[in-house]
Design a protein around this motif. Structure first.
Motif, PDB file in Angstrom:
ATOM      1  N   HIS A   4      -8.348 -15.881  -2.062  1.00 50.37           N
ATOM      2  CA  HIS A   4      -9.357 -15.109  -1.328  1.00 50.37           C
ATOM      3  C   HIS A   4      -8.636 -14.038  -0.521  1.00 50.37           C
ATOM      4  O   HIS A   4      -7.574 -14.283   0.040  1.00 50.37           O
ATOM      5  CB  HIS A   4     -10.161 -16.018  -0.396  1.00 50.37           C
ATOM      6  N   CYS A   5      -9.242 -12.860  -0.433  1.00 48.60           N
ATOM      7  CA  CYS A   5      -8.591 -11.753   0.246  1.00 48.60           C
ATOM      8  C   CYS A   5      -9.609 -10.977   1.073  1.00 48.60           C
ATOM      9  O   CYS A   5     -10.745 -10.775   0.630  1.00 48.60           O
ATOM     10  CB  CYS A   5      -7.939 -10.839  -0.798  1.00 48.60           C
ATOM     11  N   TRP A   6      -9.191 -10.542   2.267  1.00 48.04           N
ATOM     12  CA  TRP A   6     -10.059  -9.796   3.163  1.00 48.04           C
ATOM     13  C   TRP A   6      -9.299  -8.636   3.783  1.00 48.04           C
ATOM     14  O   TRP A   6      -8.111  -8.718   4.043  1.00 48.04           O
ATOM     15  CB  TRP A   6     -10.576 -10.683   4.295  1.00 48.04           C
ATOM     16  N   ARG A   7     -10.021  -7.575   4.051  1.00 48.13           N
ATOM     17  CA  ARG A   7      -9.506  -6.459   4.847  1.00 48.13           C
ATOM     18  C   ARG A   7     -10.307  -6.447   6.142  1.00 48.13           C
ATOM     19  O   ARG A   7     -11.530  -6.535   6.134  1.00 48.13           O
ATOM     20  CB  ARG A   7      -9.657  -5.131   4.109  1.00 48.13           C
ATOM     21  N   VAL A   8      -9.608  -6.337   7.253  1.00 49.88           N
ATOM     22  CA  VAL A   8     -10.224  -6.379   8.574  1.00 49.88           C
ATOM     23  C   VAL A   8      -9.928  -5.073   9.287  1.00 49.88           C
ATOM     24  O   VAL A   8      -8.774  -4.654   9.373  1.00 49.88           O
ATOM     25  CB  VAL A   8      -9.652  -7.547   9.413  1.00 49.88           C
ATOM     26  N   LEU A   9     -10.979  -4.422   9.774  1.00 50.20           N
ATOM     27  CA  LEU A   9     -10.807  -3.255  10.628  1.00 50.20           C
ATOM     28  C   LEU A   9     -10.888  -3.742  12.065  1.00 50.20           C
ATOM     29  O   LEU A   9     -11.891  -4.331  12.483  1.00 50.20           O
ATOM     30  CB  LEU A   9     -11.894  -2.210  10.376  1.00 50.20           C
ATOM     31  N   LYS A  68      -6.909   1.573  16.536  1.00 52.85           N
ATOM     32  CA  LYS A  68      -7.624   1.229  15.314  1.00 52.85           C
ATOM     33  C   LYS A  68      -6.608   0.926  14.219  1.00 52.85           C
ATOM     34  O   LYS A  68      -5.665   1.689  14.010  1.00 52.85           O
ATOM     35  CB  LYS A  68      -8.523   2.387  14.891  1.00 52.85           C
ATOM     36  N   TYR A  69      -6.807  -0.203  13.526  1.00 50.18           N
ATOM     37  CA  TYR A  69      -5.906  -0.547  12.434  1.00 50.18           C
ATOM     38  C   TYR A  69      -6.559  -1.565  11.505  1.00 50.18           C
ATOM     39  O   TYR A  69      -7.533  -2.216  11.845  1.00 50.18           O
ATOM     40  CB  TYR A  69      -4.563  -1.078  12.951  1.00 50.18           C
ATOM     41  N   PHE A  70      -5.983  -1.651  10.301  1.00 45.67           N
ATOM     42  CA  PHE A  70      -6.441  -2.613   9.300  1.00 45.67           C
ATOM     43  C   PHE A  70      -5.415  -3.735   9.167  1.00 45.67           C
ATOM     44  O   PHE A  70      -4.216  -3.478   9.179  1.00 45.67           O
ATOM     45  CB  PHE A  70      -6.601  -1.943   7.929  1.00 45.67           C
ATOM     46  N   VAL A  71      -5.921  -4.954   9.024  1.00 45.86           N
ATOM     47  CA  VAL A  71      -5.099  -6.114   8.700  1.00 45.86           C
ATOM     48  C   VAL A  71      -5.662  -6.695   7.406  1.00 45.86           C
ATOM     49  O   VAL A  71      -6.875  -6.861   7.283  1.00 45.86           O
ATOM     50  CB  VAL A  71      -5.151  -7.189   9.812  1.00 45.86           C
ATOM     51  N   LEU A  82      -0.863 -18.357   3.436  1.00 41.26           N
ATOM     52  CA  LEU A  82      -1.660 -17.292   4.035  1.00 41.26           C
ATOM     53  C   LEU A  82      -0.729 -16.127   4.277  1.00 41.26           C
ATOM     54  O   LEU A  82       0.241 -16.235   5.034  1.00 41.26           O
ATOM     55  CB  LEU A  82      -2.292 -17.740   5.355  1.00 41.26           C
ATOM     56  N   ASN A  83      -0.998 -15.013   3.584  1.00 44.39           N
ATOM     57  CA  ASN A  83      -0.234 -13.784   3.776  1.00 44.39           C
ATOM     58  C   ASN A  83      -1.078 -12.828   4.602  1.00 44.39           C
ATOM     59  O   ASN A  83      -2.282 -12.698   4.360  1.00 44.39           O
ATOM     60  CB  ASN A  83       0.099 -13.139   2.429  1.00 44.39           C
ATOM     61  N   MET A  84      -0.448 -12.183   5.564  1.00 44.53           N
ATOM     62  CA  MET A  84      -1.115 -11.218   6.424  1.00 44.53           C
ATOM     63  C   MET A  84      -0.244  -9.974   6.494  1.00 44.53           C
ATOM     64  O   MET A  84       0.976 -10.077   6.405  1.00 44.53           O
ATOM     65  CB  MET A  84      -1.304 -11.795   7.828  1.00 44.53           C
ATOM     66  N   GLY A  85      -0.868  -8.827   6.678  1.00 43.32           N
ATOM     67  CA  GLY A  85      -0.060  -7.626   6.789  1.00 43.32           C
ATOM     68  C   GLY A  85      -0.871  -6.420   7.196  1.00 43.32           C
ATOM     69  O   GLY A  85      -2.099  -6.429   7.174  1.00 43.32           O
ATOM     70  N   VAL A  86      -0.139  -5.378   7.583  1.00 42.04           N
ATOM     71  CA  VAL A  86      -0.725  -4.086   7.907  1.00 42.04           C
ATOM     72  C   VAL A  86      -0.100  -3.053   6.976  1.00 42.04           C
ATOM     73  O   VAL A  86       1.054  -3.179   6.581  1.00 42.04           O
ATOM     74  CB  VAL A  86      -0.501  -3.684   9.385  1.00 42.04           C
ATOM     75  N   MET A  87      -0.886  -2.047   6.612  1.00 42.81           N
ATOM     76  CA  MET A  87      -0.384  -1.006   5.714  1.00 42.81           C
ATOM     77  C   MET A  87       0.360   0.087   6.465  1.00 42.81           C
ATOM     78  O   MET A  87       1.213   0.752   5.917  1.00 42.81           O
ATOM     79  CB  MET A  87      -1.541  -0.405   4.922  1.00 42.81           C
ATOM     80  N   ASP A  88       0.039   0.288   7.730  1.00 42.23           N
ATOM     81  CA  ASP A  88       0.596   1.379   8.524  1.00 42.23           C
ATOM     82  C   ASP A  88       1.767   0.874   9.359  1.00 42.23           C
ATOM     83  O   ASP A  88       1.573   0.223  10.386  1.00 42.23           O
ATOM     84  CB  ASP A  88      -0.503   1.958   9.419  1.00 42.23           C
ATOM     85  N   GLN A  89       2.977   1.174   8.938  1.00 45.17           N
ATOM     86  CA  GLN A  89       4.150   0.691   9.660  1.00 45.17           C
ATOM     87  C   GLN A  89       4.314   1.348  11.027  1.00 45.17           C
ATOM     88  O   GLN A  89       5.075   0.867  11.866  1.00 45.17           O
ATOM     89  CB  GLN A  89       5.415   0.850   8.834  1.00 45.17           C
ATOM     90  N   PHE A 138      -4.685  -6.235  -2.059  1.00 45.22           N
ATOM     91  CA  PHE A 138      -3.963  -6.653  -0.853  1.00 45.22           C
ATOM     92  C   PHE A 138      -2.886  -5.638  -0.486  1.00 45.22           C
ATOM     93  O   PHE A 138      -2.016  -5.317  -1.287  1.00 45.22           O
ATOM     94  CB  PHE A 138      -3.336  -8.034  -1.071  1.00 45.22           C
ATOM     95  N   LEU A 139      -3.007  -5.088   0.720  1.00 45.05           N
ATOM     96  CA  LEU A 139      -2.067  -4.125   1.304  1.00 45.05           C
ATOM     97  C   LEU A 139      -1.935  -2.819   0.522  1.00 45.05           C
ATOM     98  O   LEU A 139      -0.950  -2.099   0.680  1.00 45.05           O
ATOM     99  CB  LEU A 139      -0.685  -4.748   1.525  1.00 45.05           C
ATOM    100  N   LEU A 140      -2.932  -2.503  -0.288  1.00 41.83           N
ATOM    101  CA  LEU A 140      -2.935  -1.219  -0.982  1.00 41.83           C
ATOM    102  C   LEU A 140      -4.011  -0.331  -0.372  1.00 41.83           C
ATOM    103  O   LEU A 140      -5.168  -0.740  -0.266  1.00 41.83           O
ATOM    104  CB  LEU A 140      -3.217  -1.409  -2.470  1.00 41.83           C
ATOM    105  N   PRO A 141      -3.646   0.884   0.039  1.00 47.26           N
ATOM    106  CA  PRO A 141      -4.666   1.799   0.574  1.00 47.26           C
ATOM    107  C   PRO A 141      -5.746   2.053  -0.474  1.00 47.26           C
ATOM    108  O   PRO A 141      -5.443   2.216  -1.655  1.00 47.26           O
ATOM    109  CB  PRO A 141      -3.883   3.076   0.869  1.00 47.26           C
ATOM    110  N   ASP A 142      -6.982   2.059  -0.041  1.00 44.70           N
ATOM    111  CA  ASP A 142      -8.103   2.286  -0.948  1.00 44.70           C
ATOM    112  C   ASP A 142      -9.213   2.952  -0.157  1.00 44.70           C
ATOM    113  O   ASP A 142      -9.899   2.297   0.634  1.00 44.70           O
ATOM    114  CB  ASP A 142      -8.576   0.969  -1.550  1.00 44.70           C
ATOM    115  N   ALA A 143      -9.380   4.235  -0.356  1.00 43.05           N
ATOM    116  CA  ALA A 143     -10.396   4.989   0.394  1.00 43.05           C
ATOM    117  C   ALA A 143     -11.793   4.440   0.132  1.00 43.05           C
ATOM    118  O   ALA A 143     -12.654   4.477   1.008  1.00 43.05           O
ATOM    119  CB  ALA A 143     -10.321   6.468   0.035  1.00 43.05           C
ATOM    120  N   GLY A 144     -12.036   3.931  -1.069  1.00 39.75           N
ATOM    121  CA  GLY A 144     -13.343   3.364  -1.378  1.00 39.75           C
ATOM    122  C   GLY A 144     -13.653   2.145  -0.539  1.00 39.75           C
ATOM    123  O   GLY A 144     -14.776   1.972  -0.064  1.00 39.75           O
TER     124      GLY A 144
END
Length: 155
Positions: A4-9, A68-71, A82-89, A138-144
């Protein structure tokens, strides 16, 4: 079962970022704290919890002034990870650490009611939005995906 995978703003309008994200066993709780048994995840200051216990400050640490950031979170119920991460270093204190993996999470079939996503906000003016995403994103930018979130105007 499965992956299962989620993006959190996370929108931190108070610039006092201090929150927990992770998973926990679905059950009634008298009090919700990151110390609840079966809570697995990390606090934005880098401290991780394994089965509700502090482990160490081994996670990525979000800079407290980040507004503001995405996890992304990726739960593999079959492997117990459980893997967690942010795309913006640029939002973390150590640019070389943008991900964190917790191992040893009990398999979902050993729980009475399965896993739920857990967020605990320790400060005012923090909001979250959650979107289930395909694990391949997971951890890939996606404008959609990111366009489906409501972005508050920052003041």
């Amino acid at each position: 079962h499965g992956i299962h995978c989620w993006r959190v703003l996370i929108q931190n309008m108070g610039s006092k970022d201090h929150m927990f994200w992770g998973v926990g066993e679905q059950k009634k709780l008298n009090q919700v704290t990151a110390s609840n048994k079966t809570f697995w995840g990390q606090i934005s200051n880098g401290w991780s919890r394994r089965d509700g216990q502090y482990a160490s400050c081994d996670g990525f640490r979000v800079q407290s002034q980040t507004r503001k950031y995405f996890v992304d979170m990726l739960l593999n119920c079959d492997q117990g990870t459980l893997n967690m991460g942010v795309m913006d270093q640029d939002i973390v204190e150590n640019a070389n650490q943008t991900t964190h993996q917790l191992n040893g999470i009990p398999r979902e079939d050993t729980l009475k009611h399965g896993w739920v996503i857990v967020f605990i906000m320790y400060a005012a003016k923090i909001s979250i939005q959650l979107k289930q995403i395909d694990p391949s994103a997971f951890l890939l930018p996606d404008a959609g995906i990111e366009s489906q979130f409501i972005h508050h105007v920052q003041t």
